[in-house]
Design a protein around this motif. Sequence first.
Motif, PDB file in Angstrom:
ATOM      1  N   TRP A   1       0.815  -1.224   0.000  1.00  0.00           N
ATOM      2  CA  TRP A   1       0.000   0.000   0.000  1.00  0.00           C
ATOM      3  C   TRP A   1       0.845   1.271   0.000  1.00  0.00           C
ATOM      4  N   CYS A   2       0.473   2.237  -0.834  1.00  0.00           N
ATOM      5  CA  CYS A   2       1.064   3.585  -0.745  1.00  0.00           C
ATOM      6  C   CYS A   2      -0.020   4.600  -1.052  1.00  0.00           C
ATOM      7  N   GLU A   3       0.048   5.756  -0.366  1.00  0.00           N
ATOM      8  CA  GLU A   3      -0.943   6.814  -0.642  1.00  0.00           C
ATOM      9  C   GLU A   3      -0.640   7.451  -1.994  1.00  0.00           C
ATOM     10  N   THR A   4       0.654   7.674  -2.238  1.00  0.00           N
ATOM     11  CA  THR A   4       1.074   8.256  -3.522  1.00  0.00           C
ATOM     12  C   THR A   4       2.343   7.535  -3.972  1.00  0.00           C
ATOM     13  N   GLN A   5       2.666   7.695  -5.236  1.00  0.00           N
ATOM     14  CA  GLN A   5       3.883   7.067  -5.769  1.00  0.00           C
ATOM     15  C   GLN A   5       5.028   8.090  -5.702  1.00  0.00           C
ATOM     16  N   CYS A   6       6.055   7.833  -4.913  1.00  0.00           N
ATOM     17  CA  CYS A   6       7.189   8.768  -4.852  1.00  0.00           C
ATOM     18  C   CYS A   6       8.006   8.643  -6.146  1.00  0.00           C
ATOM     19  N   PRO A   7       8.487   9.768  -6.683  1.00  0.00           N
ATOM     20  CA  PRO A   7       9.080   9.749  -8.031  1.00  0.00           C
ATOM     21  C   PRO A   7      10.430   9.024  -8.125  1.00  0.00           C
ATOM     22  N   TYR A   8      11.020   8.636  -6.981  1.00  0.00           N
ATOM     23  CA  TYR A   8      12.330   7.968  -7.001  1.00  0.00           C
ATOM     24  C   TYR A   8      12.211   6.468  -6.707  1.00  0.00           C
ATOM     25  N   CYS A   9      10.999   5.993  -6.396  1.00  0.00           N
ATOM     26  CA  CYS A   9      10.850   4.662  -5.816  1.00  0.00           C
ATOM     27  C   CYS A   9      10.516   3.604  -6.863  1.00  0.00           C
ATOM     28  N   ASP A  10      11.229   2.483  -6.825  1.00  0.00           N
ATOM     29  CA  ASP A  10      10.893   1.398  -7.771  1.00  0.00           C
ATOM     30  C   ASP A  10      10.495   0.113  -7.038  1.00  0.00           C
TER      31      ASP A  10
ATOM     32  N   SER B   1       7.815  -2.586  -5.297  1.00  0.00           N
ATOM     33  CA  SER B   1       6.560  -3.141  -5.789  1.00  0.00           C
ATOM     34  C   SER B   1       5.421  -2.588  -4.934  1.00  0.00           C
ATOM     35  N   ILE B   2       4.702  -1.587  -5.464  1.00  0.00           N
ATOM     36  CA  ILE B   2       3.674  -0.908  -4.660  1.00  0.00           C
ATOM     37  C   ILE B   2       2.377  -0.760  -5.448  1.00  0.00           C
ATOM     38  N   THR B   3       1.307  -0.409  -4.724  1.00  0.00           N
ATOM     39  CA  THR B   3       0.056  -0.060  -5.394  1.00  0.00           C
ATOM     40  C   THR B   3      -0.570   1.134  -4.671  1.00  0.00           C
TER      41      THR B   3
ATOM     42  N   GLY C   1       7.390  -5.008   5.415  1.00  0.00           N
ATOM     43  CA  GLY C   1       7.950  -3.928   4.606  1.00  0.00           C
ATOM     44  C   GLY C   1       6.992  -3.568   3.483  1.00  0.00           C
ATOM     45  N   GLY C   2       7.368  -2.491   2.752  1.00  0.00           N
ATOM     46  CA  GLY C   2       6.416  -2.081   1.722  1.00  0.00           C
ATOM     47  C   GLY C   2       7.071  -1.383   0.569  1.00  0.00           C
ATOM     48  N   GLY C   3       6.269  -0.574  -0.025  1.00  0.00           N
ATOM     49  CA  GLY C   3       4.963  -0.068   0.371  1.00  0.00           C
ATOM     50  C   GLY C   3       4.986   0.630   1.761  1.00  0.00           C
ATOM     51  N   THR C   4       3.794   0.773   2.237  1.00  0.00           N
ATOM     52  CA  THR C   4       3.585   1.460   3.509  1.00  0.00           C
ATOM     53  C   THR C   4       2.744   0.564   4.417  1.00  0.00           C
ATOM     54  N   PRO C   5       3.381  -0.350   5.149  1.00  0.00           N
ATOM     55  CA  PRO C   5       2.618  -1.278   5.991  1.00  0.00           C
ATOM     56  C   PRO C   5       1.747  -0.567   7.017  1.00  0.00           C
TER      57      PRO C   5
ATOM     58  N   MET D   1       6.726   2.338   8.770  1.00  0.00           N
ATOM     59  CA  MET D   1       5.670   3.353   8.823  1.00  0.00           C
ATOM     60  C   MET D   1       6.097   4.596   8.050  1.00  0.00           C
ATOM     61  N   ASN D   2       5.122   5.322   7.517  1.00  0.00           N
ATOM     62  CA  ASN D   2       5.380   6.630   6.915  1.00  0.00           C
ATOM     63  C   ASN D   2       4.873   7.707   7.879  1.00  0.00           C
ATOM     64  N   PRO D   3       5.523   8.866   7.941  1.00  0.00           N
ATOM     65  CA  PRO D   3       5.115   9.899   8.903  1.00  0.00           C
ATOM     66  C   PRO D   3       3.657  10.321   8.763  1.00  0.00           C
TER      67      PRO D   3
ATOM     68  N   GLY E   1       9.284  14.638  -3.531  1.00  0.00           N
ATOM     69  CA  GLY E   1       7.877  14.353  -3.844  1.00  0.00           C
ATOM     70  C   GLY E   1       7.166  13.619  -2.722  1.00  0.00           C
ATOM     71  N   ARG E   2       7.604  13.845  -1.482  1.00  0.00           N
ATOM     72  CA  ARG E   2       6.984  13.140  -0.353  1.00  0.00           C
ATOM     73  C   ARG E   2       5.636  13.765  -0.005  1.00  0.00           C
ATOM     74  N   ASN E   3       4.754  12.981   0.606  1.00  0.00           N
ATOM     75  CA  ASN E   3       3.458  13.538   0.990  1.00  0.00           C
ATOM     76  C   ASN E   3       3.430  13.881   2.485  1.00  0.00           C
TER      77      ASN E   3
HETATM   78  S1  SF4 Z   1       9.131   5.494  -1.079  1.00  0.00           S
HETATM   79 FE1  SF4 Z   1       7.730   4.494   0.346  1.00  0.00          FE
HETATM   80  S2  SF4 Z   1       5.848   5.755   0.237  1.00  0.00           S
HETATM   81 FE2  SF4 Z   1       7.050   6.296  -1.522  1.00  0.00          FE
HETATM   82  S3  SF4 Z   1       6.274   4.995  -3.167  1.00  0.00           S
HETATM   83 FE3  SF4 Z   1       8.065   3.937  -2.264  1.00  0.00          FE
HETATM   84  S4  SF4 Z   1       7.262   2.596  -0.727  1.00  0.00           S
HETATM   85 FE4  SF4 Z   1       5.638   4.088  -1.248  1.00  0.00          FE
END
Ligand code: SF4
Length: 370
Positions: free
Chosen positions: A19-28, A30-32, A69-73, A103-105, A140-142
């Motif tokens: 799980w992620c709320e948004t897709q960070c522009p640097y992250c590869d 496996s998320i949704t 791990g995640g994603g955002t557990p 966790m994400n802040p 690009g963090r939320n």
């Molecule tokens: S950096 Fe973290 S919050 Fe951002 S897209 Fe990747 S897993 Fe999700």
Amino acid sequence: MKGLLLNKIPLSLYVHLPWCETQCPYCDFSITTDPVSGNDAKLAEAIIKDINQSDDLIAGRKFKSIYFGGGTPSLASVESIKYILDSIKERFSSEETEITLEMNPSNASEDKIDELLMAGINRISLGIQSYNNQELQALGRNHDRESAIQATQALKGINSTIDLIYGIEKQTTESFTANLEKIIQSNINHLSLYQLTIEPNTIFYKKELMLPDEETIEKIELIAKELLEKNGYQQYEVSSWAKAGYESQHNLNYWQFGDFLGVGPGSHSKISNEQEIIRYRKIKPLGGYIQNQRSTDLKTISDNELDIDLAMNLLRIKNGLQQKDLTIALPASFLKKYQRGLDEGLLLKDRIGATQKGYRFLNETIQLFF
Ligand code: SF4
Ligand SMILES: C[S@@+](CC[C@H](N)C(=O)[O-])C[C@H]1O[C@@H](n2cnc3c(N)ncnc32)[C@H](O)[C@@H]1O
């Protein structure tokens, strides 16, 4: 490869919650960004099914550590985390088994952390990345500085670790130092410090970025070393710093070439038996995984690949490993290459590990094992 096992190889469990709320522009990873509700309970159910179907890979072993791990557990419901932990309690190696959750802040309130601890989590990994608003925007963090500070305060007295990224666009040595000082003041006992990498298939890959130059990066790394050592943290792996006794048991198992069972969409596993070492990968799409937890990929590590695979893991450990800590017998081909590194002053004699020089140029040192 027959006969490589010295002892029963320790096994860790990795649970991937995409799980992620948004897709960070640097992250590869496996998320949704699909909604959690509706799928959360189904995924927890599939994960338990996956573990229960893996008895042949688990081979009677208990989990030495568990890592969500995640994603955002932290976007998953506490009920689903508790459900997973309760269902596998008899598989823990002891009551003290390290159980980490990322966790994400933006969703790491004190209440949520308390509930997670009640559910059985005993270590929190918080993805702060930076406390500087300009840097957080560049990534690009939320979340912003204020929520980063609040989430850090919520970790008070809890076994925890923070992730920081350095080498962010327009980052200066001063802004990096301020990030580090915040962690030191907050008495966090473990820190992962990652240089921003530009991965293919990410938005950053296609963008012109004004990244700090090599000289600034070197200064940042020197500042980190000096400041962290002065404040009681020791580097024990390329990106990992800890106060004594707070090293991550889960990550150490990876680097010591232990086994791990990965469950959840897109997760990876490494499993050894008397004959071979196999790497597996689960299917990535969430819906597909919920339907069927099969592996898409299955790859046996050949004798040739084993040397480099071993080097890429074992040599990351800063102070090296004693022979007694090894779980597999090092192949003759590995030892031959190791001897070359010894002759060149890059590798240690009394332990398996790199010298100061070998560690400083670790990528080059590892090349010896191809
Ligand atoms: S950096 Fe973290 S919050 Fe951002 S897209 Fe990747 S897993 Fe999700
Ligand atoms: C899989 S992420 C999950 C953590 C959490 N979702 C978050 O974003 O805070 C784990 C960590 O990997 C690091 N990371 C991810 N992509 C990176 C990149 N391209 N360069 C450097 N570090 C990265 C970040 O520090 C992040 O906290």
